[in-house]
Design an enzyme around this catalytic site. Structure first.
Site, short mmCIF file in Angstrom:
data_model
loop_
_atom_site.label_atom_id
_atom_site.label_comp_id
_atom_site.label_asym_id
_atom_site.label_seq_id
_atom_site.Cartn_x
_atom_site.Cartn_y
_atom_site.Cartn_z
N LYS A 1 1.47 -3.98 13.52
CA LYS A 1 2.41 -4.53 14.41
C LYS A 1 2.54 -4.00 15.88
O LYS A 1 3.91 -4.69 16.58
CB LYS A 1 3.56 -3.76 13.15
CG LYS A 1 4.46 -4.37 12.28
CD LYS A 1 4.40 -6.08 11.64
CE LYS A 1 4.73 -6.09 11.36
NZ LYS A 1 5.44 -7.99 11.08
N TYR B 1 -0.80 -1.65 8.22
CA TYR B 1 0.37 -2.62 8.97
C TYR B 1 0.86 -1.49 10.04
O TYR B 1 1.04 -2.61 10.83
CB TYR B 1 1.85 -1.72 7.51
CG TYR B 1 2.72 -3.31 7.11
CD1 TYR B 1 3.01 -4.50 7.21
CD2 TYR B 1 4.31 -2.43 8.13
CE1 TYR B 1 3.96 -4.77 7.34
CE2 TYR B 1 4.94 -2.39 8.45
CZ TYR B 1 5.07 -4.22 8.22
OH TYR B 1 6.00 -4.38 8.26
#
Length: 237
Positions: free
Chosen positions: A161, A157
């Protein structure tokens, strides 16, 4: 009337932004993967005389461009695009770098990085006709490489990002007359925001939505390509 398009609007951050923009007099084009099952979104839009939600899966180019065709029948222009839709790894937030799941990581990258790029591409003709010309990519504090900490291992994750932040900069370079930024929403209790903490997130969700709306409203051309906190302060890449 100004128009905002928000992806991932069925719950959490996206739904909160829908309500905030409606409250501030915008026409809201809300999208999500399955509008028929998004009961809270459906009722919010119906009660405020907004267009019905449009089906859009940011992991599918066919879905993205089909949605763009549908939206073009509803509005003549878009002032603000908020790329909010995103996913986390299956084992988030305990996702170590050693032993990463390749297939799952590609799924996350496809949604969180390529998704916003393709959505922006598909809706660019409508954005060019808008007055504000703002593209907002919803990022995360974990996307800050300099701020990475061993206390929270969320490799897939966080990497997605960080990649989104870089993609945002390149979008800004190409879209010279636009304001393109990545913004960290205040921590809220969504599925991807779970970090194992039992504490109530601060500020409240209503405060978060208002802060993010206010920050987006005040964005300047000189801030294009920046990575920002929801209060408008600059984050470190």
């Amino acid at each position: 009337m100004k128009t905002v398009l928000i992806t991932g609007s069925s719950r959490g951050i996206g739904l909160g932004l829908v309500k905030e923009y409606v409250k501030n007099g915008y026409k809201v084009v809300a999208t999500c993967r399955d509008p028929e099952t998004a009961s809270d979104l459906k009722s919010t839009l119906a009660e405020t005389n907004q267009p019905s939600a449009i089906a859009l899966d940011v992991a599918s180019d066919d879905s993205i461009f089909k949605a763009a065709e549908e939206v073009s029948k509803i509005v003549d222009s878009i002032d603000i695009l908020i790329n909010n839709a995103g996913v986390a790894a299956k084992n988030h937030p305990n996702d170590p770098a050693i032993g990463v799941d390749r297939e799952d990581a590609l799924r996350v990258y496809s949604t969180n990085v390529i998704g916003p790029l393709k959505v922006t591409e598909a809706f660019l003709p409508l954005l060019r006709k808008g007055n504000e010309k703002k593209v907002i990519n919803i990022s995360d504090t974990s996307g800050s490489i300099s701020g990475a900490s061993p206390s929270l291992i969320s490799t897939t994750y966080a990497a997605s990002k960080a990649a989104l932040n870089m993609a945002t900069r390149y979008q800004a370079f190409e879209l010279e007359n636009f304001i393109v930024v990545s913004i960290v929403p205040c921590w809220v209790n969504t599925e991807s925001g779970q970090s194992g903490s039992s504490e109530t997130p601060q500020p409240s969700f209503d405060d978060f939505a208002m802060k993010l709306f206010d920050t987006i409203s005040k964005l300047k051309q000189s801030e294009s390509s920046w990575f920002l906190n929801c209060n408008g302060s600059r984050c470190c890449f």
